[in-house]
Design a protein around this motif. Structure first.
Motif, PDB file in Angstrom:
ATOM      1  N   VAL A 117       0.845  -1.194   0.000  1.00 62.20           N
ATOM      2  CA  VAL A 117       0.000   0.000   0.000  1.00 62.20           C
ATOM      3  C   VAL A 117       0.879   1.242   0.000  1.00 62.20           C
ATOM      4  N   CYS A 118       0.646   2.120  -0.948  1.00 64.56           N
ATOM      5  CA  CYS A 118       1.373   3.389  -1.023  1.00 64.56           C
ATOM      6  C   CYS A 118       0.398   4.530  -0.754  1.00 64.56           C
ATOM      7  N   GLU A 165     -10.647   4.796   3.687  1.00 64.17           N
ATOM      8  CA  GLU A 165     -11.707   4.757   4.692  1.00 64.17           C
ATOM      9  C   GLU A 165     -11.293   5.659   5.856  1.00 64.17           C
ATOM     10  N   PRO A 166     -12.035   6.703   6.126  1.00 61.27           N
ATOM     11  CA  PRO A 166     -11.647   7.646   7.184  1.00 61.27           C
ATOM     12  C   PRO A 166     -11.366   6.947   8.517  1.00 61.27           C
ATOM     13  N   THR A 170      -5.957   1.060   6.287  1.00 60.41           N
ATOM     14  CA  THR A 170      -6.471   0.196   5.225  1.00 60.41           C
ATOM     15  C   THR A 170      -7.962  -0.019   5.457  1.00 60.41           C
ATOM     16  N   PRO A 171      -8.742  -0.161   4.390  1.00 56.78           N
ATOM     17  CA  PRO A 171     -10.197  -0.282   4.559  1.00 56.78           C
ATOM     18  C   PRO A 171     -10.596  -1.615   5.192  1.00 56.78           C
ATOM     19  N   ARG A 192      -5.938  -4.501   9.425  1.00 57.48           N
ATOM     20  CA  ARG A 192      -5.273  -5.798   9.240  1.00 57.48           C
ATOM     21  C   ARG A 192      -3.773  -5.753   9.501  1.00 57.48           C
ATOM     22  N   PHE A 193      -3.143  -4.629   9.205  1.00 57.34           N
ATOM     23  CA  PHE A 193      -1.686  -4.578   9.295  1.00 57.34           C
ATOM     24  C   PHE A 193      -1.188  -3.861  10.546  1.00 57.34           C
TER      25      PHE A 193
END
Length: 310
Positions: A117-118, A165-166, A170-171, A192-193
């Motif tokens: 993810v960037c 996602e506010p 990550t969503p 998740r991370f």
């Protein structure tokens, strides 16, 4: 990916000399601490192993492919539910960072561990991402759990839009466990991370438990806007398959398709709120109706699939 996970992947890849069924029995016993019955499977986890060994519907290769599945989703429910796509690459050398927006996601189409993810190009370690993606492209995911659908997927990398996602890096994932077109369980995965929170709900959004504890230490995940639409779309996509998990994101009330997973969890405990800790494993096993006979390779599911993209 953490070092422990990378070591585990490498170890599994080096055990390919072990026959599939023997490998599955060994791994199953190590994870769940009881001998599986593959001849007369009853629990969800036991039936998943039968599914791997015997259910060889050729359509699964396309649908397990994170790029190939897009045409299936577009045909059945519409392209408006697909995450915007920036590029598809056969090698990491094809990825041009300059042509990608400030925020994006890179992931392999043939596995479940290679996602990068960037959110800021100036801080994104592109060289490290390419190094790890290059390794992933050389790995056949089939050998990790002997999951048949992954055996012939062509490894590729896709660049997709970053879904914002506010309040979350990550969503949140919304994962619908479906059996022949009927959803039976919803799994949510938030953060998740970082501070991973996984919970289970009924299709009516009643909390059932989570994967690590009998009662989650987190507050129940809020029912998302347009939840009923995600449920409906999941049941359309899963029709005709004995089992598939259909995953979604929900950004500002708009559902975005994630993936279809036929071997959800591979081998996982299911801790419910009920007194019996394996209640969900047995309950889902009752809903999981396996095809008749020792093998199944006839195409199922809707959509009039052709050769596909996989």
């Amino acid at each position: 990916m953490k070092l422990k996970k990378r070591f585990t992947l490498s170890l599994k890849n080096n055990l390919r000399f072990i026959p599939d069924e023997a490998y599955m029995r060994m791994y199953f016993k190590a994870k769940l601490h009881y001998e599986p019955d593959f001849e007369n499977p009853k629990t969800f986890n036991e039936k998943l192993q039968w599914y791997k060994l015997n259910y060889h519907n050729p359509v699964l290769t396309q649908l397990a492919d994170k790029y190939g599945v897009r045409s299936f989703v577009e045909e059945l429910v519409g392209a408006e539910y697909l995450v915007p796509l920036y590029g598809v690459y056969g090698s990491v050398e094809e990825i041009d960072l300059e042509k990608l927006p400030e925020k994006f996601v890179l992931k392999c189409t043939h596995d479940s561990q290679s996602t990068f993810v960037c959110t800021d190009k100036t801080k994104f370690d592109f060289e490290e991402a390419k190094r790890r993606l290059r390794v992933a492209l050389g790995r056949n995911w089939y050998w990790q759990g002997r999951e048949w659908a992954y055996l012939d997927i062509v490894p590729r990398v896709v660049a997709e839009a970053y879904l914002d996602e506010p309040g979350r890096e990550t969503p949140t994932d919304y994962k619908f466990y479906c059996f022949d077109g009927k959803a039976a369980l919803v799994q949510t995965d938030a953060d998740r991370f970082t501070n991973h929170d996984m919970q289970y709900f009924t299709p009516e959004w009643e909390q059932r438990g989570d994967i690590d504890r009998e009662i989650s230490s987190h507050n129940p995940t809020e029912k998302p806007e347009n939840y009923e639409l995600m449920l409906e779309l999941s049941e359309v996509l899963s029709a005709g398959f004995p089992h598939v998990r259909v995953d979604w994101y929900n950004i500002g009330g708009k559902p975005y398709f994630g993936e279809m997973t036929f071997y959800t969890g591979g081998v996982d405990p299911f801790y419910a709120l009920e007194a019996q800790p394996d209640a969900l494993d047995r309950e889902l096993g009752q809903l999981f109706v396996l095809p008749c006979g020792e093998s199944s390779d006839e195409p199922l599911g809707k959509g009039g699939l052709g050769d596909g993209d996989a």
